[in-house]
Motif scaffolding. Structure first.
Motif, PDB file in Angstrom:
ATOM      1  N   GLU A  14       0.830  -1.208   0.000  1.00 20.90           N
ATOM      2  CA  GLU A  14       0.000   0.000   0.000  1.00 20.90           C
ATOM      3  C   GLU A  14       0.864   1.258   0.000  1.00 20.90           C
ATOM      4  N   GLN A  35      -8.730  -6.023   0.420  1.00 19.80           N
ATOM      5  CA  GLN A  35      -8.456  -4.807   1.194  1.00 19.80           C
ATOM      6  C   GLN A  35      -7.817  -3.739   0.310  1.00 19.80           C
ATOM      7  N   LYS A  47      -9.421  -0.053  -1.076  1.00 15.64           N
ATOM      8  CA  LYS A  47      -8.750   1.188  -0.708  1.00 15.64           C
ATOM      9  C   LYS A  47      -8.308   1.995  -1.927  1.00 15.64           C
ATOM     10  N   TYR A 106      -0.485   3.464  13.629  1.00 17.84           N
ATOM     11  CA  TYR A 106      -1.913   3.136  13.689  1.00 17.84           C
ATOM     12  C   TYR A 106      -2.740   4.417  13.619  1.00 17.84           C
ATOM     13  N   SER A 164     -15.202   3.532  11.692  1.00 17.37           N
ATOM     14  CA  SER A 164     -16.256   2.754  11.051  1.00 17.37           C
ATOM     15  C   SER A 164     -17.063   3.695  10.171  1.00 17.37           C
ATOM     16  N   THR A 218      -8.692  -5.569  12.910  1.00 18.35           N
ATOM     17  CA  THR A 218      -7.712  -5.057  11.953  1.00 18.35           C
ATOM     18  C   THR A 218      -8.410  -4.747  10.633  1.00 18.35           C
ATOM     19  N   GLU A 219      -7.746  -3.990   9.806  1.00 13.32           N
ATOM     20  CA  GLU A 219      -8.329  -3.648   8.510  1.00 13.32           C
ATOM     21  C   GLU A 219      -8.519  -4.898   7.657  1.00 13.32           C
ATOM     22  N   LYS A 220      -7.571  -5.832   7.755  1.00 15.40           N
ATOM     23  CA  LYS A 220      -7.679  -7.073   6.983  1.00 15.40           C
ATOM     24  C   LYS A 220      -8.892  -7.898   7.409  1.00 15.40           C
ATOM     25  N   TRP A 268     -11.558  -6.601   8.952  1.00 13.18           N
ATOM     26  CA  TRP A 268     -12.753  -5.794   8.695  1.00 13.18           C
ATOM     27  C   TRP A 268     -13.390  -6.152   7.351  1.00 13.18           C
ATOM     28  N   VAL A 269     -12.568  -6.332   6.311  1.00 10.63           N
ATOM     29  CA  VAL A 269     -13.133  -6.579   4.985  1.00 10.63           C
ATOM     30  C   VAL A 269     -13.888  -7.903   4.945  1.00 10.63           C
ATOM     31  N   TYR A 328     -12.585  -0.601  12.965  1.00 11.12           N
ATOM     32  CA  TYR A 328     -11.275  -1.136  12.587  1.00 11.12           C
ATOM     33  C   TYR A 328     -10.237  -0.034  12.708  1.00 11.12           C
ATOM     34  N   PRO A 345      -6.986   1.353  10.856  1.00 11.45           N
ATOM     35  CA  PRO A 345      -6.052   1.334   9.732  1.00 11.45           C
ATOM     36  C   PRO A 345      -4.606   1.468  10.216  1.00 11.45           C
TER      37      PRO A 345
END
Length: 339
Positions: free
Chosen positions: A51, A98, A102, A219, A224, A291-293, A295-296, A314, A316
């Motif tokens: 990313e 993810q 994004k 972090y 949300s 975690t963002e991972k 969350w998806v 979550y 990021p």
């Protein structure tokens, strides 16, 4: 090392030797190919690094000209697949999905087990594409990248690890010499220059006269898209990642972690597990952080609206270089120049 580790080490070294002498072919492409990988299995922060590279390429004007290509670990599909609106974490894998969420439409995302076959397909379908970022492809020797970046976790550096199954290395330590740059990831943000130099010296036994960078994790605020209020101070945590300890350590500085629902890396959540998490949070009056991972996957589950939508957040995370960020960016930019 166990006999199994010695056998595994010999097999991987022999395979690398066949590529080194040309008995096995490594293909090169006119399109620029960047590889982000590691020597160990999981947990070094490849997705945040991919990313980071995407963001820098977009700043350089590569919107619509960049594709991230991943194997798509854990997906329920097979073969080559170019991400589109109907895809989910089940069809792409959690990390590619993810990245797609994004960066679309500026960056395309594709998955395919055979990268050497997937790359020509991307080039054929999108001739305007100029850069392909390979996620977790250091051992994928059939493709010769223009830039190979290897990551090593600060807590589990490659030079202290051993080949599977005694340790977590996919190949021997000396394999890292194929890389163009080494990034020590998940470092404390206050890591001293003295300790950085000690790490460089230890790594130099296997990785000589090549750049070594140090990066930590920054972090962001818990978020949300469905909740306007701030998150509560008492929380439950849900993780399906390789190394959850740094995430938990960070959260404990800001929140009271009442319970940690810990699952294996790339875990896909069942309805029973989601109901268990939701019920526990409701009974204790907690919000839930993931975690963002994860969350998806959770936010696409059929039970999300009825169970977690009103109290799931979550956090990021982004790569934060300790020093020499400009040098790393220059390395990327130099690798974009014509061959």
């Amino acid at each position: 090392m166990s006999p199994f580790s010695l056998l595994y080490k010999w097999v991987t070294q022999f395979r690398n030797h066949l590529y080194n002498i040309g008995s096995k072919t490594s293909f090169e492409f006119e399109t620029k190919v960047f590889s982000v990988g590691n020597l160990s299995v999981g947990g070094t922060g490849k997705t945040p690094m991919v990313e980071y590279i995407c963001r820098h390429l977009l700043q350089l004007g590569y919107a619509g000209k960049t594709t991230v290509l991943s194997r798509g670990y854990g997906r329920k599909t097979k073969g080559f697949r170019l991400a589109e609106e109907t895809d989910t974490a089940l069809t792409l894998g959690d990390e590619p999905y993810q990245i797609y969420n994004k960066f679309t439409p500026e960056v395309r995302v594709a998955v395919g087990e055979e990268r050497v076959l997937a790359i020509p397909t991307i080039i054929y379908e999108h001739p305007e594409n100029e850069v392909i970022i390979l996620d977790d492809a250091f051992q994928h020797r059939s493709v010769k990248p223009d830039l190979s970046i290897v990551l090593s976790d600060y807590q589990h550096p490659f030079y202290k690890d051993y080949v599977l199954p005694s340790g977590r290395l996919r190949e021997s330590r000396k394999g890292i010499d194929r890389a163009d740059a080494l990034v020590i990831t998940k470092c404390p943000l206050n890591l001293s220059r003295e300790e950085q130099e000690e790490i460089r010296q230890s790594a130099s036994k296997y990785f000589l006269n090549k750049p070594v960078y140090f990066a930590g994790i920054s972090y962001q605020n818990a978020f949300s898209p469905f909740i306007e209020r701030k998150i509560k101070k008492e929380i439950a945590v849900v993780t399906g990642i390789a190394h959850a300890a740094p995430f938990i350590d960070f959260l404990q500085k800001e929140y009271t972690v009442v319970k940690h629902f810990k699952y294996s890396d790339h875990h896909f959540f069942s309805s029973t597990e989601i109901e268990e998490i939701s019920l526990f949070a409701q009974q204790k009056g907690l919000d839930v952080i993931t975690t963002e991972k994860d969350w998806v996957k959770l936010s696409n589950h059929e039970l999300f609206d009825s169970s977690l939508k009103n109290n799931l957040f979550y956090m990021p995370m982004m790569v934060q270089f300790l020093e020499q960020e400009k040098s790393f960016q220059q390395l990327l930019e130099e690798s974009l120049k014509d061959k």
